[in-house]
Structure formats: structure tokens, C-alpha cells
Design a protein around this motif. Structure first.
Motif, PDB file in Angstrom:
ATOM      1  N   ASP A  95       0.866  -1.225  -0.001  1.00  0.00           N
ATOM      2  CA  ASP A  95       0.115  -0.270  -0.003  1.00  0.00           C
ATOM      3  C   ASP A  95       0.877   1.202  -0.007  1.00  0.00           C
ATOM      4  OD1 ASP A  95      -2.425  -1.517   0.235  1.00  0.00           O
ATOM      5  OD2 ASP A  95      -2.383  -1.480   2.236  1.00  0.00           O
ATOM      6  N   PHE A  96       0.416   2.392  -0.692  1.00  0.00           N
ATOM      7  CA  PHE A  96       1.201   3.551  -0.547  1.00  0.00           C
ATOM      8  C   PHE A  96       1.349   3.918   0.802  1.00  0.00           C
ATOM      9  CE2 PHE A  96       1.374   8.300  -0.361  1.00  0.00           C
ATOM     10  CZ  PHE A  96       2.644   8.294  -1.050  1.00  0.00           C
ATOM     11  N   ALA A  97       2.564   4.353   1.066  1.00  0.00           N
ATOM     12  CA  ALA A  97       2.646   4.844   2.532  1.00  0.00           C
ATOM     13  C   ALA A  97       3.027   6.396   2.539  1.00  0.00           C
ATOM     14  CB  ALA A  97       4.072   3.987   3.217  1.00  0.00           C
ATOM     15  N   TYR A  98       4.050   6.820   1.817  1.00  0.00           N
ATOM     16  CA  TYR A  98       4.472   8.413   1.776  1.00  0.00           C
ATOM     17  C   TYR A  98       5.496   8.457   0.745  1.00  0.00           C
ATOM     18  CZ  TYR A  98       8.748   5.979   3.840  1.00  0.00           C
ATOM     19  OH  TYR A  98       9.807   4.964   4.193  1.00  0.00           O
ATOM     20  N   PHE A  99       5.516   9.779   0.684  1.00  0.00           N
ATOM     21  CA  PHE A  99       6.817  10.310  -0.442  1.00  0.00           C
ATOM     22  C   PHE A  99       8.107  10.539   0.187  1.00  0.00           C
ATOM     23  CE2 PHE A  99       3.034  11.264  -3.555  1.00  0.00           C
ATOM     24  CZ  PHE A  99       3.536  10.839  -4.536  1.00  0.00           C
ATOM     25  N   ALA A 100       9.083  10.199  -0.202  1.00  0.00           N
ATOM     26  CA  ALA A 100      10.340  10.246   0.299  1.00  0.00           C
ATOM     27  C   ALA A 100      11.181  11.492  -0.412  1.00  0.00           C
ATOM     28  CB  ALA A 100      11.244   8.926   0.160  1.00  0.00           C
ATOM     29  N   VAL A 101      11.534  12.558   0.295  1.00  0.00           N
ATOM     30  CA  VAL A 101      12.099  13.764  -0.310  1.00  0.00           C
ATOM     31  C   VAL A 101      13.295  13.833   0.341  1.00  0.00           C
ATOM     32  CG1 VAL A 101      11.945  16.079  -0.703  1.00  0.00           C
ATOM     33  CG2 VAL A 101       9.798  14.958  -0.560  1.00  0.00           C
ATOM     34  N   PRO A 102      14.552  13.403  -0.327  1.00  0.00           N
ATOM     35  CA  PRO A 102      15.998  13.696   0.070  1.00  0.00           C
ATOM     36  C   PRO A 102      16.346  14.935   0.378  1.00  0.00           C
ATOM     37  CG  PRO A 102      15.781  12.213  -1.865  1.00  0.00           C
ATOM     38  CD  PRO A 102      14.519  12.972  -1.850  1.00  0.00           C
ATOM     39  N   VAL A 103      17.241  15.089   1.344  1.00  0.00           N
ATOM     40  CA  VAL A 103      17.927  16.636   1.684  1.00  0.00           C
ATOM     41  C   VAL A 103      19.220  16.239   2.025  1.00  0.00           C
ATOM     42  CG1 VAL A 103      17.908  18.102   3.492  1.00  0.00           C
ATOM     43  CG2 VAL A 103      15.554  17.025   3.063  1.00  0.00           C
ATOM     44  N   ARG A 104      19.931  17.115   1.454  1.00  0.00           N
ATOM     45  CA  ARG A 104      21.500  17.134   1.502  1.00  0.00           C
ATOM     46  C   ARG A 104      21.930  18.113   2.434  1.00  0.00           C
ATOM     47  NH1 ARG A 104      21.268  16.984  -4.205  1.00  0.00           N
ATOM     48  NH2 ARG A 104      20.985  14.903  -5.139  1.00  0.00           N
ATOM     49  N   ILE A 128      11.283  13.704   9.855  1.00  0.00           N
ATOM     50  CA  ILE A 128      12.477  13.599   9.313  1.00  0.00           C
ATOM     51  C   ILE A 128      13.309  12.517   9.605  1.00  0.00           C
ATOM     52  CG2 ILE A 128      14.275  15.163   8.894  1.00  0.00           C
ATOM     53  CD1 ILE A 128      12.823  17.550  10.075  1.00  0.00           C
ATOM     54  N   ALA A 129      13.752  11.769   8.730  1.00  0.00           N
ATOM     55  CA  ALA A 129      14.732  10.496   9.082  1.00  0.00           C
ATOM     56  C   ALA A 129      16.185  10.886   8.459  1.00  0.00           C
ATOM     57  CB  ALA A 129      14.013   9.354   8.404  1.00  0.00           C
ATOM     58  N   SER A 130      16.821  10.023   9.281  1.00  0.00           N
ATOM     59  CA  SER A 130      18.302  10.410   8.873  1.00  0.00           C
ATOM     60  C   SER A 130      18.706   9.534   7.718  1.00  0.00           C
ATOM     61  CB  SER A 130      19.245   9.934   9.997  1.00  0.00           C
ATOM     62  OG  SER A 130      18.790   8.545  10.493  1.00  0.00           O
ATOM     63  N   GLY A 131      19.548   9.922   6.789  1.00  0.00           N
ATOM     64  CA  GLY A 131      20.086   9.127   5.801  1.00  0.00           C
ATOM     65  C   GLY A 131      19.094   9.309   4.629  1.00  0.00           C
ATOM     66  N   ASP A 132      19.358   8.578   3.451  1.00  0.00           N
ATOM     67  CA  ASP A 132      18.872   8.493   2.248  1.00  0.00           C
ATOM     68  C   ASP A 132      18.476   7.361   1.800  1.00  0.00           C
ATOM     69  OD1 ASP A 132      17.710   9.564  -0.244  1.00  0.00           O
ATOM     70  OD2 ASP A 132      19.681   9.665  -1.350  1.00  0.00           O
ATOM     71  N   ILE A 133      18.010   6.351   2.543  1.00  0.00           N
ATOM     72  CA  ILE A 133      17.674   5.051   2.233  1.00  0.00           C
ATOM     73  C   ILE A 133      16.772   4.837   1.200  1.00  0.00           C
ATOM     74  CG2 ILE A 133      16.610   2.991   3.242  1.00  0.00           C
ATOM     75  CD1 ILE A 133      17.893   3.758   5.883  1.00  0.00           C
ATOM     76  N   GLU A 134      15.642   5.653   1.433  1.00  0.00           N
ATOM     77  CA  GLU A 134      14.454   5.492   0.093  1.00  0.00           C
ATOM     78  C   GLU A 134      15.099   5.940  -1.280  1.00  0.00           C
ATOM     79  OE1 GLU A 134      12.372   6.201   4.066  1.00  0.00           O
ATOM     80  OE2 GLU A 134      14.120   6.837   3.102  1.00  0.00           O
ATOM     81  N   GLY A 135      15.605   7.111  -1.061  1.00  0.00           N
ATOM     82  CA  GLY A 135      16.220   7.592  -2.486  1.00  0.00           C
ATOM     83  C   GLY A 135      17.258   6.764  -2.918  1.00  0.00           C
ATOM     84  N   GLY A 136      18.219   6.329  -2.231  1.00  0.00           N
ATOM     85  CA  GLY A 136      19.328   5.365  -2.754  1.00  0.00           C
ATOM     86  C   GLY A 136      18.698   4.045  -3.331  1.00  0.00           C
ATOM     87  N   TYR A 137      17.821   3.448  -2.758  1.00  0.00           N
ATOM     88  CA  TYR A 137      17.069   2.334  -3.495  1.00  0.00           C
ATOM     89  C   TYR A 137      16.182   2.796  -4.827  1.00  0.00           C
ATOM     90  CZ  TYR A 137      18.288  -0.886   0.172  1.00  0.00           C
ATOM     91  OH  TYR A 137      19.011  -1.848   1.062  1.00  0.00           O
ATOM     92  N   ALA A 138      15.486   3.865  -4.299  1.00  0.00           N
ATOM     93  CA  ALA A 138      14.707   4.326  -5.421  1.00  0.00           C
ATOM     94  C   ALA A 138      15.310   4.719  -6.969  1.00  0.00           C
ATOM     95  CB  ALA A 138      13.515   5.672  -5.164  1.00  0.00           C
ATOM     96  N   ARG A 139      16.504   5.109  -6.638  1.00  0.00           N
ATOM     97  CA  ARG A 139      17.291   5.604  -8.037  1.00  0.00           C
ATOM     98  C   ARG A 139      17.748   4.091  -8.517  1.00  0.00           C
ATOM     99  NH1 ARG A 139      18.090   9.845  -4.462  1.00  0.00           N
ATOM    100  NH2 ARG A 139      20.146   8.796  -3.467  1.00  0.00           N
TER     101      ARG A 139
END
Length: 253
Positions: A95-104, A128-139
Motif C-alpha cells: 500500500d502507498f505509505a509516503y513520498f520520500a524527499v531527500p535532503v542534503r 524527518i529521517a536520517s539518511g537517504d535510504i529510500e532515495g538510494g534504493y529508488a534510484r
């Protein structure tokens, strides 16, 4: 730290996401490019930059003041569906949970904003979660795939064409076999079960609030309107009506 929502005003600037359209798989699940734009707009709301600077400054690995950049991406994240676990005909794995927006941050550290749809339909930052886990996998996803998270075992998958590929182990399983696996793991822990009613760790409890991954960034006191219920294994409560209890380690911020 209290669980508080970042209640944020909506900005204009939808053009930020024109280079990051939502995939066909997300659209098929009812998530549109317009939703991605609105979710990212919430993540770029006034005042959030200051909150992010404080977030990085208070982290254990902080080494001085930083500036922050909110990337133009918003990645849809899906969590394991209880209907799928229960074997409901036609249920998708996630199920859709959330949109992950990376921050640097300017020192190289990263974080992720989780934007969720509130009960009123408006998109807002819920964590606000530490790291870029979602973005790293999504890419790394192949075209047309969904990013699926099974939080109980912290497993991430690419879901496409009736198959799930582990993004850490690179093994592949078909949907039917995966359903049998998660049914064995969680079928006795679904909402309404004794396990869930007793609030056991890893069970399901539709009345509980989930402690998400990473650091929950506090909103400015003037905007403290209560934590958005991030029912991570099910998505937003308004959409699914049920949730998992997930105990994840937080880093104080």
C-alpha cells in the motif's frame, strides 16, 4: 522527544518536479504526478529549512553549522499490505505509505522528509529521517517498478511484472511465493488478532502511532498540531484503516 507534526503551509513552485514524474506503477496504485508535486511542495514549505539545519546540528555526528538543500525528487514508497498478507484476492503486495524527499547538508550528510496525506487530504511532512535510504534504493529501480518496504525485517524490494527483487540481496521471488512467506510471518499478527490486541512488538495495532525510522524533527512550537499517524506498514490510516506497530530505533534530534 514528543511526536509532533510539521504543520506547514503550501508553496507554489510545482515546476520543481517536472523532471521527476511519478512512474506508471505508482499511477496505477492511485498516486499521481500531481500528488508528487503537492507532497514536494509541502516539503519545501517556509521554515522547514531552519528545522532541517537544527536537525543536522543536533545529530550525534554533527561537526558544525551546515546549509541544507531539499532535492527536487519525491519518491513514492509502499509498505507491506495487510490485505496481501491475509491473502485477499487481488491485493497488491504494498500500500502507498509516503513520498520520500531527500535532503542534503553542505557537509555531505543526508536526511529524508516523509510527506503524507492528512485526514483533510492535504500533504504535510510527517517525519524527518536520517539518511537517504529510500532515495538510494529508488534510484536503482528498473523502469515501472514500485519501491516496497517490509519494515519488520527491514527488507526493500523492487516490484514489477508479478515479481519482487530484493534490493540488498538481488534475489527474485514471484508474488505468490512472497505472499506465502509473509502470510507465514504475519498472518497471526493482523489487526484484530490476539497478538495485535496485546500490542506485541512487530504486531499490528490500528490505534497506535508508529515510531518511524530515523529522527523525528520537531515542528516550531507555534505549529505544533499533533503527530501525523504514520502507520508505516499500511500507509496512511485514512487510506487503509489499519496499521502495524513498528518499533524502530530513533536517533535523538
Amino acid at each position: 522527544m514528543s511526536r509532533r507534526v510539521l504543520a506547514l503551509a503550501v508553496l507554489t513552485g510545482a515546476a520543481l518536479l517536472m523532471t521527476a514524474p511519478v512512474s506508471g506503477a505508482a499511477q496505477a496504485a492511485g498516486i499521481s504526478s500531481a500528488d508528487a508535486v503537492a507532497a514536494h511542495t509541502a516539503a519545501a514549505a517556509p521554515g522547514l529549512q531552519d528545522t532541517l539545519v537544527r536537525f543536522f546540528a543536533q545529530a550525534p555526528d554533527a561537526h558544525g553549522p551546515v546549509s541544507v538543500e531539499i532535492t527536487p525528487d519525491a519518491y513514492p514508497v509502499y509498505e507491506l499490505s495487510p490485505d496481501f498478507v491475509a491473502g485477499k484476492p487481488g491485493a497488491a503486495p504494498g500500500d502507498f505509505a509516503y513520498f520520500a524527499v531527500p535532503v542534503r547538508a553542505s557537509d555531505g550528510r543526508t536526511a529524508t522528509l516523509w510527506t503524507v496525506r492528512g485526514d483533510d487530504g492535504a500533504w504535510q511532512v510527517g517525519n524527518i529521517a536520517s539518511g537517504d535510504i529510500e532515495g538510494g534504493y529508488a534510484r536503482t529501480l528498473p523502469a515501472g517498478a514500485q519501491l516496497l518496504h517490509e519494515p519488520q525485517v527491514d527488507a526493500w524490494y523492487a516490484v514489477r511484472d508479478g515479481r519482487l527483487t530484493s534490493l540488498s540481496e538481488r534475489t527474485t521471488v514471484n508474488v505468490a511465493d512472497y505472499q506465502r512467506t509473509v502470510s507465514q510471518r504475519y498472518a497471526d499478527k493482523l489487526p484484530g488478532s490476539v497478538y495485535a490486541r496485546e500490542g506485541e512488538a512487530g504486531g499490528y495495532d490500528a490505534t497506535s502511532q508508529v515510531m518511524p525510522r530515523g529522527d523525528g524533527g520537531p515542528a516550531p512550537s507555534a505549529n505544533d498540531t499533533g503527530w501525523v499517524p504514520l502507520l508505516i506498514l499500511v500507509g496512511v490510516l485514512a487510506v487503509s484503516g489499519a496499521g502495524y506497530v513498528l518499533h524502530l530505533r530513533r536517533i535523538s534530534a
